[in-house]
Design a protein around this motif. Structure first.
Motif, PDB file in Angstrom:
ATOM      1  N   PRO A 295      27.646 -33.550 -72.474  1.00  0.00           N
ATOM      2  CA  PRO A 295      28.433 -32.385 -72.049  1.00  0.00           C
ATOM      3  C   PRO A 295      27.564 -31.207 -71.632  1.00  0.00           C
ATOM      4  O   PRO A 295      27.920 -30.457 -70.718  1.00  0.00           O
ATOM      5  N   SER A 296      26.457 -30.994 -72.323  1.00  0.00           N
ATOM      6  CA  SER A 296      25.541 -29.909 -71.973  1.00  0.00           C
ATOM      7  C   SER A 296      24.135 -30.310 -72.406  1.00  0.00           C
ATOM      8  O   SER A 296      23.965 -31.210 -73.221  1.00  0.00           O
TER       9      SER A 296
ATOM     10  N   LEU B 286      25.274 -46.421 -74.093  1.00  0.00           N
ATOM     11  CA  LEU B 286      25.127 -45.112 -74.732  1.00  0.00           C
ATOM     12  C   LEU B 286      26.067 -44.092 -74.112  1.00  0.00           C
ATOM     13  O   LEU B 286      26.667 -43.263 -74.807  1.00  0.00           O
ATOM     14  N   TRP B 287      26.209 -44.134 -72.790  1.00  0.00           N
ATOM     15  CA  TRP B 287      27.126 -43.235 -72.091  1.00  0.00           C
ATOM     16  C   TRP B 287      28.550 -43.424 -72.609  1.00  0.00           C
ATOM     17  O   TRP B 287      29.271 -42.456 -72.881  1.00  0.00           O
ATOM     18  N   CYS B 288      28.953 -44.686 -72.766  1.00  0.00           N
ATOM     19  CA  CYS B 288      30.296 -44.987 -73.275  1.00  0.00           C
ATOM     20  C   CYS B 288      30.474 -44.430 -74.687  1.00  0.00           C
ATOM     21  O   CYS B 288      31.511 -43.819 -75.005  1.00  0.00           O
ATOM     22  N   LEU B 289      29.475 -44.618 -75.528  1.00  0.00           N
ATOM     23  CA  LEU B 289      29.553 -44.127 -76.907  1.00  0.00           C
ATOM     24  C   LEU B 289      29.646 -42.601 -76.942  1.00  0.00           C
ATOM     25  O   LEU B 289      30.479 -42.031 -77.666  1.00  0.00           O
ATOM     26  N   ILE B 290      28.822 -41.945 -76.155  1.00  0.00           N
ATOM     27  CA  ILE B 290      28.820 -40.481 -76.118  1.00  0.00           C
ATOM     28  C   ILE B 290      30.173 -39.942 -75.651  1.00  0.00           C
ATOM     29  O   ILE B 290      30.667 -38.932 -76.157  1.00  0.00           O
ATOM     30  N   SER B 291      30.778 -40.637 -74.683  1.00  0.00           N
ATOM     31  CA  SER B 291      32.059 -40.174 -74.142  1.00  0.00           C
ATOM     32  C   SER B 291      33.187 -40.248 -75.172  1.00  0.00           C
ATOM     33  O   SER B 291      34.209 -39.573 -75.023  1.00  0.00           O
TER      34      SER B 291
ATOM     35  N   CYS C 219      31.861 -30.983 -79.016  1.00  0.00           N
ATOM     36  CA  CYS C 219      31.185 -30.041 -79.911  1.00  0.00           C
ATOM     37  C   CYS C 219      30.157 -30.752 -80.787  1.00  0.00           C
ATOM     38  O   CYS C 219      29.099 -30.200 -81.088  1.00  0.00           O
ATOM     39  N   ALA C 220      30.446 -31.998 -81.174  1.00  0.00           N
ATOM     40  CA  ALA C 220      29.505 -32.759 -82.001  1.00  0.00           C
ATOM     41  C   ALA C 220      28.266 -33.146 -81.197  1.00  0.00           C
ATOM     42  O   ALA C 220      27.138 -33.053 -81.691  1.00  0.00           O
TER      43      ALA C 220
ATOM     44  N   ARG D 248      22.614 -32.302 -79.711  1.00  0.00           N
ATOM     45  CA  ARG D 248      21.636 -32.108 -78.649  1.00  0.00           C
ATOM     46  C   ARG D 248      20.831 -30.829 -78.857  1.00  0.00           C
ATOM     47  O   ARG D 248      19.615 -30.797 -78.613  1.00  0.00           O
ATOM     48  N   LEU D 249      21.496 -29.762 -79.300  1.00  0.00           N
ATOM     49  CA  LEU D 249      20.794 -28.506 -79.549  1.00  0.00           C
ATOM     50  C   LEU D 249      19.739 -28.679 -80.635  1.00  0.00           C
ATOM     51  O   LEU D 249      18.587 -28.242 -80.476  1.00  0.00           O
ATOM     52  N   ASN D 250      20.102 -29.333 -81.728  1.00  0.00           N
ATOM     53  CA  ASN D 250      19.143 -29.561 -82.820  1.00  0.00           C
ATOM     54  C   ASN D 250      17.978 -30.433 -82.357  1.00  0.00           C
ATOM     55  O   ASN D 250      16.823 -30.186 -82.717  1.00  0.00           O
ATOM     56  N   PHE D 251      18.290 -31.441 -81.548  1.00  0.00           N
ATOM     57  CA  PHE D 251      17.258 -32.336 -81.026  1.00  0.00           C
ATOM     58  C   PHE D 251      16.272 -31.558 -80.150  1.00  0.00           C
ATOM     59  O   PHE D 251      15.049 -31.701 -80.272  1.00  0.00           O
TER      60      PHE D 251
END
Length: 323
Positions: free
Chosen positions: A202-203, A286-291, A296-297, A302-305
């Motif tokens: 998402p971002s 992975l794309w399917c899982l992320i979707s 927000c999760a 991603r921010l922490n990573f």
């Protein structure tokens, strides 16, 4: 009697129950179709004969490293001649020599373009080089990213300018240089290398300008696909996730992070098929899982990573300054 009783029972059921049942069946059918299509395109669908379908020459930008270099070798493997585009003359000569040594019949031309520098001069050389060549395929692989993750206000003017010049202006102007010949010949394939940073997640916090430039590449590809499809020109944005390259700062490949050679070999089969694709099938999983996850999760993860990447990068910078 049993049939009549069944019909009578169905008449007594509320309409919403039938609606939910129909939606359930349609959802299952859609899921089944999507699974079958994914299996077919990932493992069974043959690639196109690029030379016969599009032309005998391929132009590859960013051809001396990473995905671009891997594409060049894969094109030579299937019999295409090459115009290699890069900013380092020595690396271009080395790559050209390696291609000629491995694939003796392959013709290799080189064009020096510094996408962060004199872009117009380099583009003039490229236009002159391809004017009489049957260029059928263009791969825009040249790209720039952050040295490491950083907040938007920490992105200095030079880095910001380079990101936009390479990822936006460079991609746009190389297409403008190659496209007229394809229109004249009424055939061609343009492959722009996008990024999961702009499409899959998402971002991409702490890589904001990079992600935004890759979103531009994706939108440009979709628009050109619609504009030129009837002209016999296939435009595609390939959306890899992490690939083991210098730009990604990943040295070792793995199941989830392929080498550039592994990625390019798979990616060749997708040229000319879909306007947007993720050729390496573990990436599409992975794309399917992320979707399926809440945005927000994913944003929080991603921010922490990226904050961890930023911390490591700042420590390395501090160590260099001490030296």
């Amino acid at each position: 009697m049993e049939v009549c009783a069944c019909l009578q029972y169905l008449r007594t059921q509320p309409v919403w129950l039938f609606a939910l049942t129909a939606i359930g069946f349609l959802s299952l059918a859609k899921l089944g179709f999507a699974s079958l299509r994914w299996t077919y395109v990932s493992f069974l669908r043959p690639g196109k004969d690029l030379k016969r379908r599009y032309g005998s020459w391929a132009v590859v930008t960013g051809s001396t490293d990473g995905i671009g270099k891997a594409f060049a070798f894969q094109f030579a493997r299937v019999g295409l001649n090459l115009v290699l585009v890069g900013r380092n003359p020595e690396k271009l000569r080395e790559t050209a020599a390696a291609l000629r040594e491995k694939y003796g019949k392959t013709q290799v031309e080189t064009v020096v373009i510094d996408f962060t520098g004199d872009l117009n001069g380099g583009l003039a050389r490229l236009k002159e080089k391809v004017e009489r060549l049957d260029v059928g395929v263009l791969v825009n692989s040249a790209g720039a990213s952050y040295p490491y993750a950083r907040y938007f206000h920490e992105v200095d003017e030079e880095l910001q300018r380079n990101l936009i010049k390479v990822n936006v202006e460079g991609v746009t102007k190389v297409i403008q240089a190659i496209l007229p010949g394809m229109i004249k010949r009424k055939r061609g394939a343009i492959v722009n290398i996008g990024s999961g940073a702009a499409i899959v997640i998402p971002s991409d916090p702490l890589y904001a300008v990079y992600a935004a430039t890759k979103a531009y590449v994706d939108q440009l590809s979709k628009c050109l696909y619609v504009e030129y499809q009837k002209s016999g020109i296939d435009v595609q944005c390939q959306v890899p996730l992490y690939v083991a390259t210098k730009m990604a700062s990943i040295r070792k490949s793995s199941f989830w992070v392929p080498s550039a050679d592994t990625y390019a070999r798979v990616a060749l089969r997708w040229i000319g098929h879909d306007v947007r694709c993720t050729p390496y099938w573990p990436h599409s999983l992975l794309w399917c899982l992320i979707s399926l996850l809440p945005e927000c999760a994913v944003d929080r993860w991603r921010l922490n990573f990226c904050l961890k990447i930023r911390k490591k990068g700042m420590l390395k910078d501090a160590a260099r300054k001490k030296e």
